[in-house]
Design a protein around this motif. Structure first.
Motif, PDB file in Angstrom:
ATOM      1  N   SER A 192       0.803  -1.225   0.000  1.00  0.00           N
ATOM      2  CA  SER A 192       0.000   0.000   0.000  1.00  0.00           C
ATOM      3  C   SER A 192       0.842   1.284   0.000  1.00  0.00           C
ATOM      4  CB  SER A 192      -1.023   0.017   1.149  1.00  0.00           C
ATOM      5  OG  SER A 192      -0.398   0.328   2.365  1.00  0.00           O
ATOM      6  N   SER A 193       2.155   1.127  -0.120  1.00  0.00           N
ATOM      7  CA  SER A 193       3.028   2.320  -0.204  1.00  0.00           C
ATOM      8  C   SER A 193       4.393   1.875  -0.730  1.00  0.00           C
ATOM      9  CB  SER A 193       3.192   2.948   1.175  1.00  0.00           C
ATOM     10  OG  SER A 193       3.852   2.024   2.022  1.00  0.00           O
ATOM     11  N   ASP A 194       5.344   2.835  -0.809  1.00  0.00           N
ATOM     12  CA  ASP A 194       6.686   2.465  -1.268  1.00  0.00           C
ATOM     13  C   ASP A 194       7.489   1.835  -0.146  1.00  0.00           C
ATOM     14  OD1 ASP A 194       6.017   3.503  -3.679  1.00  0.00           O
ATOM     15  OD2 ASP A 194       7.015   5.439  -3.377  1.00  0.00           O
ATOM     16  N   VAL A 195       7.318   2.367   1.058  1.00  0.00           N
ATOM     17  CA  VAL A 195       8.040   1.847   2.222  1.00  0.00           C
ATOM     18  C   VAL A 195       7.081   1.855   3.415  1.00  0.00           C
ATOM     19  CG1 VAL A 195       9.966   2.201   3.830  1.00  0.00           C
ATOM     20  CG2 VAL A 195      10.282   2.755   1.438  1.00  0.00           C
ATOM     21  N   ALA A 196       7.205   0.848   4.280  1.00  0.00           N
ATOM     22  CA  ALA A 196       6.353   0.828   5.480  1.00  0.00           C
ATOM     23  C   ALA A 196       7.184   0.470   6.693  1.00  0.00           C
ATOM     24  CB  ALA A 196       5.229  -0.181   5.300  1.00  0.00           C
ATOM     25  N   GLU A 252       6.672  11.919  -0.597  1.00  0.00           N
ATOM     26  CA  GLU A 252       5.588  12.662  -1.232  1.00  0.00           C
ATOM     27  C   GLU A 252       4.364  12.652  -0.342  1.00  0.00           C
ATOM     28  OE1 GLU A 252       4.920  10.719  -4.926  1.00  0.00           O
ATOM     29  OE2 GLU A 252       6.088  12.187  -6.047  1.00  0.00           O
ATOM     30  N   ALA A 253       4.172  11.521   0.317  1.00  0.00           N
ATOM     31  CA  ALA A 253       2.993  11.373   1.182  1.00  0.00           C
ATOM     32  C   ALA A 253       3.284  10.365   2.272  1.00  0.00           C
ATOM     33  CB  ALA A 253       1.812  10.893   0.356  1.00  0.00           C
ATOM     34  N   GLN A 254       2.570  10.506   3.376  1.00  0.00           N
ATOM     35  CA  GLN A 254       2.706   9.521   4.437  1.00  0.00           C
ATOM     36  C   GLN A 254       1.395   9.370   5.192  1.00  0.00           C
ATOM     37  OE1 GLN A 254       5.635  11.816   7.069  1.00  0.00           O
ATOM     38  NE2 GLN A 254       4.734  10.320   8.510  1.00  0.00           N
ATOM     39  N   THR A 255       1.212   8.198   5.772  1.00  0.00           N
ATOM     40  CA  THR A 255       0.002   7.965   6.550  1.00  0.00           C
ATOM     41  C   THR A 255       0.287   6.881   7.579  1.00  0.00           C
ATOM     42  OG1 THR A 255      -2.380   7.584   6.399  1.00  0.00           O
ATOM     43  CG2 THR A 255      -1.004   6.181   5.056  1.00  0.00           C
ATOM     44  N   SER A 256      -0.667   6.638   8.458  1.00  0.00           N
ATOM     45  CA  SER A 256      -0.449   5.577   9.437  1.00  0.00           C
ATOM     46  C   SER A 256      -1.708   4.727   9.590  1.00  0.00           C
ATOM     47  CB  SER A 256      -0.031   6.176  10.774  1.00  0.00           C
ATOM     48  OG  SER A 256      -1.004   7.092  11.194  1.00  0.00           O
ATOM     49  N   LEU A 257      -1.502   3.559  10.141  1.00  0.00           N
ATOM     50  CA  LEU A 257      -2.581   2.593  10.266  1.00  0.00           C
ATOM     51  C   LEU A 257      -2.388   1.803  11.560  1.00  0.00           C
ATOM     52  CD1 LEU A 257      -4.879   0.925   8.621  1.00  0.00           C
ATOM     53  CD2 LEU A 257      -2.999  -0.579   8.012  1.00  0.00           C
ATOM     54  N   LYS A 299      -9.183  -2.363  11.111  1.00  0.00           N
ATOM     55  CA  LYS A 299      -8.160  -1.531  10.466  1.00  0.00           C
ATOM     56  C   LYS A 299      -8.598  -0.094  10.684  1.00  0.00           C
ATOM     57  CE  LYS A 299      -6.093  -2.886   6.571  1.00  0.00           C
ATOM     58  NZ  LYS A 299      -5.783  -3.443   5.244  1.00  0.00           N
ATOM     59  N   SER A 300      -7.795   0.668  11.419  1.00  0.00           N
ATOM     60  CA  SER A 300      -8.207   2.044  11.654  1.00  0.00           C
ATOM     61  C   SER A 300      -7.351   2.976  10.811  1.00  0.00           C
ATOM     62  CB  SER A 300      -8.117   2.375  13.137  1.00  0.00           C
ATOM     63  OG  SER A 300      -6.846   2.102  13.604  1.00  0.00           O
ATOM     64  N   LEU A 301      -8.045   3.778   9.995  1.00  0.00           N
ATOM     65  CA  LEU A 301      -7.376   4.579   8.964  1.00  0.00           C
ATOM     66  C   LEU A 301      -7.362   6.059   9.326  1.00  0.00           C
ATOM     67  CD1 LEU A 301      -9.438   3.141   5.954  1.00  0.00           C
ATOM     68  CD2 LEU A 301      -7.529   2.044   7.111  1.00  0.00           C
ATOM     69  N   SER A 302      -6.354   6.716   8.791  1.00  0.00           N
ATOM     70  CA  SER A 302      -6.321   8.173   8.925  1.00  0.00           C
ATOM     71  C   SER A 302      -5.646   8.757   7.698  1.00  0.00           C
ATOM     72  CB  SER A 302      -5.543   8.578  10.176  1.00  0.00           C
ATOM     73  OG  SER A 302      -4.191   8.268  10.004  1.00  0.00           O
ATOM     74  N   GLY A 303      -5.858  10.039   7.470  1.00  0.00           N
ATOM     75  CA  GLY A 303      -5.212  10.706   6.335  1.00  0.00           C
ATOM     76  C   GLY A 303      -5.646  10.079   5.021  1.00  0.00           C
ATOM     77  N   PHE A 322       3.228   4.443   6.711  1.00  0.00           N
ATOM     78  CA  PHE A 322       3.471   4.239   5.279  1.00  0.00           C
ATOM     79  C   PHE A 322       4.025   5.510   4.652  1.00  0.00           C
ATOM     80  CE2 PHE A 322      -0.053   1.463   6.482  1.00  0.00           C
ATOM     81  CZ  PHE A 322       0.435   0.229   6.073  1.00  0.00           C
ATOM     82  N   PHE A 323       4.930   5.299   3.711  1.00  0.00           N
ATOM     83  CA  PHE A 323       5.536   6.453   3.028  1.00  0.00           C
ATOM     84  C   PHE A 323       5.559   6.223   1.521  1.00  0.00           C
ATOM     85  CE2 PHE A 323       7.494   5.798   7.145  1.00  0.00           C
ATOM     86  CZ  PHE A 323       7.384   7.043   7.742  1.00  0.00           C
ATOM     87  N   ASN A 324       5.205   7.270   0.795  1.00  0.00           N
ATOM     88  CA  ASN A 324       5.430   7.250  -0.655  1.00  0.00           C
ATOM     89  C   ASN A 324       6.642   8.119  -0.947  1.00  0.00           C
ATOM     90  OD1 ASN A 324       3.472   5.570  -1.409  1.00  0.00           O
ATOM     91  ND2 ASN A 324       2.237   7.069  -2.524  1.00  0.00           N
TER      92      ASN A 324
END
Lengths: 221, 854
Positions: B55-59, B83-88, B111-115, B217-219
């Motif tokens: 779901s991203s480039d690096v986690a 470019e973008a980042q999020t957490s789960l 699964k709790s999502l944000s961003g 997660f990071f893109n």
């Protein structure tokens, strides 16, 4: 007695019929050793296969001991062969995984004959193979193998022994010994031997001689 | 070149023989190739979806979230790269549906999502809307929940209904149609629900020790090297319990589940290949032995040894190549069907793909195996003198030193096994097992055959029973080479099927056996302070709650004082052992403490705990035997753990075995009482066996009172394990059955060849007065004896192997699966009767006149 009445045998090769025997009629009484001579491809082996019921004629009748074999079923032919015919082949044709004794025992046990073991041993002794009973064909020489084959042919005391070039695969010396044995055993057991050979010298030693020539069987002097 | 001209003539003049030879090889290669391409295709498909699976480039992911120091270091490093980042945050919890008067509670995966999530790939809702930032914002704005179709089905709820998670009621806002970040279907512990990260706080489900996972997660910006970033992050976060994942690792992780299965299938593919090669070897030997005189003539006419060897080697290479190509074509037809079936288990489409390098590998295997096994036969013929060849008087004897001739074949098969199993140990063990089966069969069978020959064969041909049986017995016991080769072709397939059949029964007996009744419910995430009140609640409500066991989350720091290092992933071929070691080293562990062993544990080595920890010196540790082996430790060794920042060192005082299928709380590592008692912990517990209705009642009661406690339904888990085993057993069973089919086809080829060779014998028996029925029975008895001996040998070896596996892995009493063995044996005998009847009838009619007309 063997009787051929207007027997014709031909083989198909494509659309052509290749005749082997053509309208052959002759009678053969039970009498010692009979030679059948002829050139290679003249039909000697076909004659034997017709006589043993392994193959049927294209037309005509074959009678053995007044029994017409041409109309017999496969099962009846099997019984006929087991009781009346013994065959000695040029290539011995022993069963590789049977000992000499077992090879000789086989036809006796097929007929469920009595005292099979004694008879098999006796006949092996008669052909000079005492002490070789438990040897497998691979452990025997060519001459010994043919002796086993002779013993196997004689052991059920059939009316006729058909021998197809029995010395053909042996060196001359061993061949002579084997032929001598065949003649001697036939005389001792009072059996009729029909010997197919191309050796005229050997044929001369037989009681009667027939030649297959031009698809016919003719008696030779 | 004259050799190739003669080889071409050999092909044209012996089409039927080579057809059988090639079909033989093809069906052997088919299983091997199928598994090879199947695995490659899955791996390719997963690799192509690697980024969306992650779901991203690096986690960065772990059982704990990064602390402030780690987070600021990561942010500082990533600042100009992302470019973008999020957490789960993910966790298991009980969900409770509220629909009118009725309610239902079950375990769900939250699964709790944000961003913005996912950064790569997409989640589709049922109304075809794609999940984006605003959708997640909406999810966070209110206590909303998106549910998976499985949750809708299990809870019988729909959009607008309520679902309680922890302390909070959620409204079902939407249904998830597809999620590109999910891979496996139907094998997860619980179905998924999606909530906002803000809403998670309202549930009050997260507290110390809760079983949960935290991911960042990071893109990355364009042209940033993902692998380098992964490596750098691994150096920044030194705790191996927190993983830094790249897409390639993520796809490998998903592929691993199927990987284990295909490893074993690949090995069975090799068995099929081996069996067919045994058949081809027989056919080639028979072909070559028929040409001994011809070889003698060629030699006497001045053809050199090299040229004659070239004739026969080129035939092997040519037909090996033809078989390989036919196999690739056959697999290309079958593979899309298999990949289509895979959709039931793995989300997404799988397009069939075959690369040139894979075709080359299959060609190499087809030619290599064929040549390496058949070449020694050529050599054994050529060491005879020309004169002997001319009179066909050759020695085909096998000398001890001839084993060297087969070394290339053995090495090739060993390499293939290691490659297919992805494990030196399993590959080598497999080769050793196969060789043992071969050796046992090769060494024992001559004795068995001699024994049969001596004890059963009477002086009369018609003994025992009748002439046909006596005849068959003689051929079977005296024609050793043929009997043994035929048995070898079948015995491996029978052995593997026996192992599967026996293990199936034993696994079921272990998981569902009545001797040790399994608990009904397994409780986890019981907070430290809830322990006493839960006990009280259980007593009051007549809930048979047993064995509340503490669980302390920790991380292994040192082994005998030596620091455990994070092991990074390496490129290229990695064995399963290397992979496991890496994962093992980088993983956190759960510890417990106790006074001594419980009734599902047995002391294997060492002594019991000396009592409560005195506070001086090292604490005492009890460790599970297999875990100790994997860790490479024994009695007297010390292990140091980090328990929430506090180092605790213990000395191993005993090794114990654990009956894991008892489904009561058990741990690999147990500390003596008094060491970890004050550490932050949660409790595990079980509810002993109750009726299904009572189970549901208890589940509801507990959730009502202790909403954060998660409950696993043990019988459902057993059902899932059995279901998974069923799928694996089916796949392995099909492959093993294919082995049997290969064996039967090989047998059919051998039978054709043998009956052809036996034509003179058959006619001879006929001439001597034996009826067709007696002759047929003779042949039938011979081959039924072969199958019976095969079944006996295969069952004995297979049972011994399954007994060993059962003892090592199932730790239980062995139950023999007699029905399976009987069914397999009867089926094989029937198949053999069919094959023999068909082959005999076809051959018998042809050869009546052949003997005299020569």
């Amino acid at each position: 007695m063997i009787e051929f009445n207007n027997v014709t045998k031909s083989f198909k090769q494509g659309s052509r019929d290749i005749p082997v025997l053509s309208d052959v009629s002759f009678k053969l009484k039970e009498s010692g050793i009979v030679a059948i001579v002829g050139k290679s491809g003249s039909g000697k082996s076909t004659f034997l296969s017709l006589l043993s019921g392994l193959d049927g004629p294209t037309s005509g009748d074959i009678l053995v001991d007044n029994q017409k074999i041409t109309g017999l079923s496969e099962k009846e032919l099997t019984i006929f062969r087991a009781k009346k015919i013994g065959i000695v082949f040029q290539n011995f044709h022993l069963i590789d995984h049977f000992t000499a004794l077992e090879n000789v025992l086989l036809p006796l046990e097929i007929l469920e004959g009595e005292n099979a073991m004694e008879r098999a041993k006796d006949i092996l002794n008669l052909v000079g193979l005492e002490g070789r009973f438990d040897h497998f064909p691979s452990q025997l020489s060519g001459g010994e193998k043919q002796r086993v084959a002779i013993a196997r042919a004689y052991v059920t005391n059939p009316h006729f022994i058909l021998a197809d070039e029995p010395s053909g695969n042996l060196d001359p010396e061993t061949g002579d010994v084997v032929m001598e044995l065949l003649f001697k055993t036939a005389k001792e057991l009072k059996q009729t031997v029909i010997l197919v050979t191309h050796d005229h010298e050997l044929a001369a030693k037989c009681d009667e001689c027939y030649e297959i020539k031009n698809h016919k069987i003719v008696k030779r002097a | 070149m004259i050799a190739f001209k003669i080889a071409k003539r050999e092909i044209l003049n012996n089409k039927k023989h080579w057809l059988f030879f090639t079909i033989n090889l093809v069906i052997g290669l088919l299983g091997f190739t199928f598994i090879l391409l199947f695995r490659e295709n899955i791996s390719m498909a997963l690799e192509s979806r690697a980024i969306t699976l992650l779901s991203s480039d690096v986690a960065i992911t772990g059982r704990r979230s990064m602390d402030d120091v780690e987070r600021s270091k990561v942010q500082a490093y990533m600042n100009d790269k992302i470019e973008a980042q999020t957490s789960l945050t993910e966790l298991y919890s009980m969900g409770k549906s509220i629909k009118g008067e009725t309610s239902k509670s079950r375990l769900v995966f939250i699964k709790s999502l944000s961003g913005e999530y996912p950064l790569r790939g997409n989640i589709l809702l049922e109304n075809e809307q794609e999940v984006n930032k605003s959708k997640i914002q909406e999810l966070n704005s209110e206590p909303f929940v998106w549910i998976s179709p499985e949750v809708r089905h299990q809870f019988k709820i729909d959009i607008g209904d309520k679902l309680k998670l922890g302390k909070q009621n959620f409204t079902v806002k939407n249904i998830i149609k597809s999620d590109s970040t999910s891979s496996m279907r139907g094998v997860s512990l619980a179905p998924k629900v999606y909530i906002g990260l803000e809403s998670l706080k309202l549930t009050k489900l997260i507290s110390v020790g809760t079983v949960s996972w935290y991911s960042d997660f990071f893109n990355l910006k364009k042209n940033i090297d993902i692998e380098q970033v992964q490596l750098d992050l691994q150096n920044i976060i030194t705790d191996p319990a927190i993983k830094v994942k790249s897409p390639s690792e993520s796809s490998r992780q998903f592929g691993r589940v199927l990987g284990y299965l295909t490893d074993y299938l690949g090995l069975i593919g090799i068995v099929a290949l081996l069996i067919s090669t045994v058949g081809s070897t027989y056919l080639f030997q028979s072909y070559l032995f028929d040409r001994i005189k011809q070889i003698g003539i060629l030699k006497s006419l001045g053809l050199g040894q090299f040229q004659i060897i070239t004739i026969f080697s080129s035939l092997l290479i040519f037909w090996g190549a033809v078989a390989s190509i036919l196999t690739v074509l056959g697999t290309s037809v079958l593979m899309p069907l298999a990949l289509n079936y895979l959709k039931f288990w793995i989300a997404g489409d799988f397009d069939f793909y075959i690369s040139g390098s894979l075709v080359s590998v299959i060609l190499l295997v087809g030619i290599g195996v064929n040549l390496s096994i058949c070449f020694p036969i050529i050599y054994r013929v050529f060491r005879n003198k020309t004169a002997d060849l001319l009179v066909e008087n050759i020695s085909g004897s096998f000398y001890k030193k001839d084993i060297i001739l087969y070394l290339p074949a053995l090495v090739l098969l060993w390499l293939l096994s290691v490659w297919q199993a992805h494990s030196f140990i399993i590959g080598s063990l497999f080769m050793a097992a196969i060789l043992s089966i071969f050796m046992v069969t090769l060494f024992c069978l001559p004795y068995i055959l001699n024994l049969i020959s001596k004890s059963l064969i009477g002086k009369k041909l018609a003994s025992p029973f009748n002439l046909s049986f006596g005849h068959a017995l003689r051929i079977f016991s005296r024609n050793k080479v043929s009997s043994i080769l035929t048995i070898l072709c079948l015995v491996i397939g029978v052995t593997i099927l026996t192992v599967i059949g026996q293990l199936d029964k034993n696994l079921k007996a272990q998981l569902m056996g009545d001797k040790t009744p399994k608990p009904s419910l397994f409780l986890f995430d019981i907070q430290d302070e809830q322990g006493a009140s839960l006990k009280e609640f259980a007593a009051k409500n007549d809930i048979p709650l047993i064995r509340p066991t503490p669980m302390v989350r920790a991380r292994l720091l040192k082994k005998n004082g030596e620091k455990i290092q994070r092991m990074n992933e390496e490129d290229g071929f990695q064995t399963r052992e290397q992979e496991r070691k890496r994962r093992f080293n980088n993983r956190g562990v759960n510890l417990t403490y106790a006074d001594g062993l419980n009734d599902s544990e047995t002391l294997i080595e060492g002594r019991d705990f000396s009592g409560d920890y005195s506070g001086e010196g090292n604490a005492e540790i009890s460790i599970e035997k297999r875990y100790a082996k994997r860790l490479g430790v024994g009695i007297g060794d010390t292990l140091t753990y980090d328990v929430l920042g506090v180092e605790v060192t213990g000395e191993i005082v005993n090794l114990r075995s654990v009956n894991w299928t008892s489904f009561v709380p058990n741990f690999f590592i147990v500390f003596q009482n008094g060491v970890l008692n004050d550490a932050p912990k949660t409790f595990l517990s079980v509810v002993s066996k109750v009726t299904f209705e009572r189970q549901l009642e208890i589940q509801d009661q507990i959730i009502e009172e202790f909403s954060n406690v998660s409950i696993i339904n043990v019988s459902e888990i057993i059902g899932k394990i059995l279901e998974l085993f069923k799928v694996m057993a089916l796949a392995i069973g099909i492959m093993s059955f294919c082995c049997i089919l290969v064996g039967l086809f090989v047998l059919f080829s051998i039978l054709q060849n043998q009956i052809h060779k036996k034509q003179y014998d058959l006619v001879l028996q006929k001439v001597l007065g034996m009826g067709e029925k007696s002759i047929f029975l003779g042949i039938l008895y011979e081959y039924v004896m072969i199958v019976v001996i095969t079944c006996i040998v295969g069952t004995v070896i297979g049972t011994a192997l399954s007994l060993a596996v059962s003892k090592v892995f199932l730790d239980g009493l062995y139950v023999f699966n007699g029905e399976f063995t009987l069914g397999l044996s009867v089926s094989l005998v029937l198949l053999m009767v069919l094959i023999t009847s068909y082959t005999f009838k076809k051959s018998y009619k042809k050869n009546v006149k052949e003997l005299l007309i020569q």
